[in-house]
Design a protein around this motif. Sequence first.
Motif, PDB file in Angstrom:
ATOM      1  N   ALA A 192      25.465 -11.380 -29.558  1.00 39.90           N
ATOM      2  CA  ALA A 192      23.743 -11.444 -29.782  1.00 39.90           C
ATOM      3  C   ALA A 192      23.364 -12.674 -29.785  1.00 39.90           C
ATOM      4  CB  ALA A 192      23.165 -11.044 -31.131  1.00 39.90           C
ATOM      5  N   LYS A 193      24.296 -13.759 -30.309  1.00 36.79           N
ATOM      6  CA  LYS A 193      23.996 -15.274 -30.160  1.00 36.79           C
ATOM      7  C   LYS A 193      23.931 -15.744 -28.539  1.00 36.79           C
ATOM      8  CE  LYS A 193      24.869 -16.927 -34.685  1.00 36.79           C
ATOM      9  NZ  LYS A 193      25.938 -17.920 -35.786  1.00 36.79           N
ATOM     10  N   ARG A 194      24.983 -15.330 -27.939  1.00 33.19           N
ATOM     11  CA  ARG A 194      25.361 -15.522 -26.731  1.00 33.19           C
ATOM     12  C   ARG A 194      24.746 -14.463 -25.695  1.00 33.19           C
ATOM     13  NH1 ARG A 194      26.921 -19.354 -29.228  1.00 33.19           N
ATOM     14  NH2 ARG A 194      28.907 -19.854 -29.353  1.00 33.19           N
ATOM     15  N   LYS A 195      23.733 -13.694 -26.024  1.00 34.58           N
ATOM     16  CA  LYS A 195      23.168 -12.684 -25.371  1.00 34.58           C
ATOM     17  C   LYS A 195      24.034 -12.004 -24.412  1.00 34.58           C
ATOM     18  CE  LYS A 195      18.662 -14.875 -25.735  1.00 34.58           C
ATOM     19  NZ  LYS A 195      18.892 -16.091 -26.596  1.00 34.58           N
ATOM     20  N   MET A 196      25.242 -11.363 -24.792  1.00 36.85           N
ATOM     21  CA  MET A 196      25.959 -10.916 -23.873  1.00 36.85           C
ATOM     22  C   MET A 196      26.229  -9.197 -24.484  1.00 36.85           C
ATOM     23  SD  MET A 196      29.862 -11.903 -22.912  1.00 36.85           S
ATOM     24  CE  MET A 196      29.621 -13.631 -22.687  1.00 36.85           C
ATOM     25  N   SER A 197      26.216  -8.579 -23.389  1.00 41.49           N
ATOM     26  CA  SER A 197      26.460  -6.957 -23.908  1.00 41.49           C
ATOM     27  C   SER A 197      27.852  -6.620 -23.986  1.00 41.49           C
ATOM     28  CB  SER A 197      25.862  -5.907 -22.713  1.00 41.49           C
ATOM     29  OG  SER A 197      26.589  -6.602 -21.490  1.00 41.49           O
ATOM     30  N   LEU A 198      28.242  -5.568 -24.488  1.00 40.95           N
ATOM     31  CA  LEU A 198      29.620  -5.026 -24.415  1.00 40.95           C
ATOM     32  C   LEU A 198      30.102  -4.848 -23.309  1.00 40.95           C
ATOM     33  CD1 LEU A 198      31.166  -4.774 -27.033  1.00 40.95           C
ATOM     34  CD2 LEU A 198      30.698  -1.980 -26.895  1.00 40.95           C
ATOM     35  N   ASP A 221      32.733 -18.533 -25.953  1.00 43.28           N
ATOM     36  CA  ASP A 221      32.549 -19.916 -26.218  1.00 43.28           C
ATOM     37  C   ASP A 221      32.333 -20.181 -27.872  1.00 43.28           C
ATOM     38  OD1 ASP A 221      32.472 -22.817 -25.621  1.00 43.28           O
ATOM     39  OD2 ASP A 221      30.561 -22.839 -25.716  1.00 43.28           O
ATOM     40  N   CYS A 222      33.517 -19.644 -28.453  1.00 37.26           N
ATOM     41  CA  CYS A 222      33.582 -19.892 -30.074  1.00 37.26           C
ATOM     42  C   CYS A 222      34.709 -19.935 -30.497  1.00 37.26           C
ATOM     43  CB  CYS A 222      32.685 -18.632 -30.585  1.00 37.26           C
ATOM     44  SG  CYS A 222      33.737 -17.166 -30.391  1.00 37.26           S
TER      45      CYS A 222
END
Length: 74
Positions: free
Chosen positions: A12-18, A56-57
């Motif tokens: 969610a923080k990276r606005k990335m879907s599964l 990126d974490c």
Amino acid sequence: MPIIVNLDVMMAKRKMSLNELSGRVDLTLSNLSILKTGKAKAIRFSTLEAICKALDCQPGDLLEYVDDSKNSKN
């Protein structure tokens, strides 16, 4: 379970879907879903590395330890 997987939070923080993450880490949607929902019993370091690279974490951003014994009532 004392290990909490915060994959959905980082996505969610990276606005990335599964679907997008699945393509980037070359992992099936079902395996990512199992990991995301906390139902996984293990994760390979290579998979963890790929997820961290894609999002990126750090591993600590994805995994959290919660001591169940401190929360249980006697």
